[in-house]
Structure formats: structure tokens, C-alpha cells
Design an enzyme around this catalytic site. Structure first.
Site, PDB file in Angstrom:
ATOM      1  N   SER A  10     -18.753  11.992  56.020  1.00  0.00           N
ATOM      2  CA  SER A  10     -17.778  12.636  56.432  1.00  0.00           C
ATOM      3  C   SER A  10     -17.530  12.813  57.655  1.00  0.00           C
ATOM      4  O   SER A  10     -18.576  13.515  58.951  1.00  0.00           O
ATOM      5  CB  SER A  10     -17.954  13.948  55.146  1.00  0.00           C
ATOM      6  OG  SER A  10     -17.522  15.305  56.163  1.00  0.00           O
ATOM      7  N   HIS A  33     -14.933  10.769  54.593  1.00  0.00           N
ATOM      8  CA  HIS A  33     -14.672  11.598  53.243  1.00  0.00           C
ATOM      9  C   HIS A  33     -13.811  12.900  54.467  1.00  0.00           C
ATOM     10  O   HIS A  33     -13.877  13.008  55.254  1.00  0.00           O
ATOM     11  CB  HIS A  33     -15.751  12.304  53.552  1.00  0.00           C
ATOM     12  CG  HIS A  33     -15.371  13.293  52.535  1.00  0.00           C
ATOM     13  ND1 HIS A  33     -15.197  13.041  50.775  1.00  0.00           N
ATOM     14  CD2 HIS A  33     -16.164  14.663  52.126  1.00  0.00           C
ATOM     15  CE1 HIS A  33     -15.279  14.202  50.797  1.00  0.00           C
ATOM     16  NE2 HIS A  33     -15.611  15.195  51.264  1.00  0.00           N
ATOM     17  N   ASP A  35     -12.635  16.590  55.207  1.00  0.00           N
ATOM     18  CA  ASP A  35     -12.286  17.908  54.457  1.00  0.00           C
ATOM     19  C   ASP A  35     -11.944  18.514  54.950  1.00  0.00           C
ATOM     20  O   ASP A  35     -11.849  19.295  56.138  1.00  0.00           O
ATOM     21  CB  ASP A  35     -14.308  18.090  55.043  1.00  0.00           C
ATOM     22  CG  ASP A  35     -15.421  17.606  54.127  1.00  0.00           C
ATOM     23  OD1 ASP A  35     -15.199  17.938  52.694  1.00  0.00           O
ATOM     24  OD2 ASP A  35     -15.955  17.063  54.824  1.00  0.00           O
ATOM     25  N   MET A  37      -9.855  22.211  55.397  1.00  0.00           N
ATOM     26  CA  MET A  37     -10.465  24.050  54.963  1.00  0.00           C
ATOM     27  C   MET A  37      -9.278  24.820  55.402  1.00  0.00           C
ATOM     28  O   MET A  37      -9.002  24.805  56.749  1.00  0.00           O
ATOM     29  CB  MET A  37     -11.719  23.988  55.865  1.00  0.00           C
ATOM     30  CG  MET A  37     -13.035  22.694  55.550  1.00  0.00           C
ATOM     31  SD  MET A  37     -14.900  23.439  55.597  1.00  0.00           S
ATOM     32  CE  MET A  37     -15.329  21.632  55.733  1.00  0.00           C
ATOM     33  N   HIS A  66     -10.604  15.847  50.476  1.00  0.00           N
ATOM     34  CA  HIS A  66     -11.522  17.197  49.792  1.00  0.00           C
ATOM     35  C   HIS A  66     -11.025  18.659  50.002  1.00  0.00           C
ATOM     36  O   HIS A  66     -10.806  18.955  51.570  1.00  0.00           O
ATOM     37  CB  HIS A  66     -12.446  17.009  50.155  1.00  0.00           C
ATOM     38  CG  HIS A  66     -13.427  17.579  49.453  1.00  0.00           C
ATOM     39  ND1 HIS A  66     -14.813  18.173  49.660  1.00  0.00           N
ATOM     40  CD2 HIS A  66     -13.558  18.654  48.335  1.00  0.00           C
ATOM     41  CE1 HIS A  66     -15.772  19.071  48.785  1.00  0.00           C
ATOM     42  NE2 HIS A  66     -14.868  19.753  48.714  1.00  0.00           N
ATOM     43  N   MET A  68     -10.450  22.015  50.118  1.00  0.00           N
ATOM     44  CA  MET A  68     -10.928  23.220  50.263  1.00  0.00           C
ATOM     45  C   MET A  68     -10.763  24.333  50.576  1.00  0.00           C
ATOM     46  O   MET A  68     -11.039  25.209  51.737  1.00  0.00           O
ATOM     47  CB  MET A  68     -12.452  23.213  51.099  1.00  0.00           C
ATOM     48  CG  MET A  68     -13.498  22.219  50.284  1.00  0.00           C
ATOM     49  SD  MET A  68     -15.014  21.854  51.187  1.00  0.00           S
ATOM     50  CE  MET A  68     -14.081  20.654  52.165  1.00  0.00           C
ATOM     51  N   MET A 137     -20.456  19.440  44.051  1.00  0.00           N
ATOM     52  CA  MET A 137     -20.451  19.799  45.442  1.00  0.00           C
ATOM     53  C   MET A 137     -22.106  20.396  45.420  1.00  0.00           C
ATOM     54  O   MET A 137     -22.872  20.731  44.865  1.00  0.00           O
ATOM     55  CB  MET A 137     -20.267  20.826  45.813  1.00  0.00           C
ATOM     56  CG  MET A 137     -19.224  20.707  46.793  1.00  0.00           C
ATOM     57  SD  MET A 137     -18.564  20.188  48.221  1.00  0.00           S
ATOM     58  CE  MET A 137     -19.303  20.847  48.693  1.00  0.00           C
ATOM     59  N   GLY A 145     -24.475  19.813  57.668  1.00  0.00           N
ATOM     60  CA  GLY A 145     -25.948  19.986  57.967  1.00  0.00           C
ATOM     61  C   GLY A 145     -26.550  21.049  57.156  1.00  0.00           C
ATOM     62  O   GLY A 145     -27.698  21.727  57.552  1.00  0.00           O
ATOM     63  N   ASP A 175     -21.881  15.666  47.321  1.00  0.00           N
ATOM     64  CA  ASP A 175     -21.374  15.846  48.282  1.00  0.00           C
ATOM     65  C   ASP A 175     -21.983  17.107  48.334  1.00  0.00           C
ATOM     66  O   ASP A 175     -22.066  18.715  48.683  1.00  0.00           O
ATOM     67  CB  ASP A 175     -19.577  16.319  48.454  1.00  0.00           C
ATOM     68  CG  ASP A 175     -19.188  16.570  49.858  1.00  0.00           C
ATOM     69  OD1 ASP A 175     -19.960  16.463  50.623  1.00  0.00           O
ATOM     70  OD2 ASP A 175     -18.097  17.163  50.417  1.00  0.00           O
ATOM     71  N   GLY A 177     -25.536  17.728  52.232  1.00  0.00           N
ATOM     72  CA  GLY A 177     -26.901  17.791  51.980  1.00  0.00           C
ATOM     73  C   GLY A 177     -27.624  16.346  51.756  1.00  0.00           C
ATOM     74  O   GLY A 177     -28.668  16.309  51.572  1.00  0.00           O
TER      75      GLY A 177
END
Ligand code: DX5
Ligand code: ZN
Length: 225
Positions: A10, A33, A35, A37, A66, A68, A137, A145, A175, A177
């Protein structure tokens, strides 16, 4: 035949002052990936469609976007136009999931639906036949993180049971951790695509980290190292 697990770094964890080199450093992965947002649906604010287009210009990997965002319907076409190969949207944010899947597929991309950690797995039952992948998720969306939520393993197993029964070619992406310490468990539970942000970009030698993730993922698939 047992498929190899796809590793999807990511870029949320990449060095934004060095994106070209950062993308080159993950060339041995499978998916990139991205993200997206909007600062509303999640507190963080990230990438516009031009970042997807730039990834496509620089890399041959599958660009996995992805969303969000509060209204995926309002922005999907921009990301599809930018060349997203796979585009996932959250079921929690999209009241017209069938139409979204059709729209993504009509643009030549792979439709995916994403589920937050507290969303019932049963909500997938209505759409599982229409998607190419499900994104589970394993942290609350918004930041890289974070710590993997342990209950996610049981959720992945339940998604796998539904997938195997209803749409065996759909992939399960997980996705949040995930790193060398837990990828084996995540894959054993059913993951086909594993997103790793900080676990890849916070290391110096990305090829080595990706190779280690692959090796552990193979153990989770029962394939040996
Ligand atoms: C979180 C994002 C993740 C994140 C993963 O909202 O969807 O893709 O970048 O980062 P790590 O692997 O560091 O948890
Ligand atoms: Zn993500």
C-alpha cells in the site's frame, strides 16, 4: 491447483517525495494498493485519480484502488478513467452496490466490495456473485501502521466459506496490520491478496521483504517455503 498469494504493497506508507523510486522498489510484488480517502468518510485525506494514472505509467503491476469515500458513486468514473485495474468500494458507503459493480466491470476493471471490521459478513450474501474480489478490512480504515484486529481471522474464514460456495473464482483481499509475523495466519484463514503498507515500505530492502512475505504466505497455503 493452489494459486500463489498476491502481495499488494500500500503506497500510503511510501515516501511521497520519492514515488518513482518507491514504485520501482516494489516491482517484485503483484498489486499496488492505492488508498483513496476523502477526509469525510475517514478522517484522512489522500490520493486523487492522477496518482492512479501515475502508478499506471510507472509500473506494470495491477493497480488496485480502494475507495474510502463518502460517495463512491461520485468519484468512481474518475479512477476508472485514470486506469484503475481493480476498484473496490465499501458496502457501508454505497447503497447501489449492483450498479457500481456493473459500472466498474463495464469500464474493463475488476469490481471489489470492501467491509469494515464491524460490518456483518452476511451483508456480502447479496453481492458476492457480482464481484471479482472482497476486501476484508482488518483495521478500521483511515491510517496505516495500525494493529491487526484478531477477530478478523474468523471473519476471513466466514468470507471464504461464502466465496467457496457461491463464487469460487472471487479473490479475498485482506487489508490492515499485516506483516511477516501474521501473514501465514491470514493466508491460512483464506486470504488470496494481502495488503501490506508499513510492513513493506518501512523496511530498507523491499524485494527481500516481499520475498519473505511470499515465503510465509506459501506456508499458510500449505505449499511449503
Ligand atoms: C487503511 C488502509 C490500508 C493501509 C494498510 O485504511 O486501507 O491499506 O494502508 O497499512 P498497514 O499495512 O500499515 O496496516
Ligand atoms: Zn486499503
Amino acid at each position: 491447483m493452489i494459486d500463489e498469494v498476491r502481495i499488494a504493497p500500500s503506497i500510503l506508507s511510501a515516501d511521497f517525495l520519492n514515488m518513482g523510486a518507491e514504485l520501482d522498489s516494489i516491482a517484485s510484488a503483484d498489486w499496488i494498493h492505492v488508498d483513496v480517502m476523502d477526509g469525510r468518510w475517514v478522517p484522512n485525506l489522500t490520493f486523487g485519480p492522477d496518482v492512479v494514472a501515475a502508478c499506471k505509467r510507472r509500473s506494470d503491476l495491477v493497480v488496485d484502488t480502494h475507495l474510502m469515500v463518502a460517495d463512491p458513486r461520485a468519484v468512481a468514473d474518475f479512477y476508472l478513467g485514470a486506469g484503475a485495474d481493480a476498484l473496490s468500494f465499501h458496502l457501508e458507503a454505497c447503497p447501489h452496490a449492483y450498479r457500481m459493480c456493473q459500472r466498474i466491470r463495464a469500464a474493463g476493471a475488476r469490481p471489489g466490495v470492501a467491509l469494515n471490521p464491524a460490518t456483518a459478513v452476511s451483508s456480502l450474501e447479496a453481492v458476492i456473485d457480482y464481484v471479482d474480489y472482497v476486501l476484508v478490512m482488518s483495521v478500521e480504515p483511515g491510517f496505516s501502521g495500525q494493529t491487526f484486529i484478531p477477530q478478523s481471522l474468523e471473519r476471513i474464514r466466514r468470507v471464504r466459506e461464502l466465496r467457496d460456495r457461491r463464487n469460487p473464482t472471487a479473490l479475498i483481499e485482506v487489508d490492515g496490520g499485516i506483516g511477516p509475523a501474521n501473514i501465514e495466519d491470514v493466508v491460512r484463514a483464506g486470504a488470496d491478496v494481502v495488503v501490506c503498507g508499513s510492513a513493506v515500505f518501512k523496511t530498507q530492502d523491499r524485494s527481500r521483504t516481499i520475498a519473505l512475505l511470499r515465503e510465509r504466505a506459501r506456508l499458510g497455503k500449505g505449499m511449503g517455503a
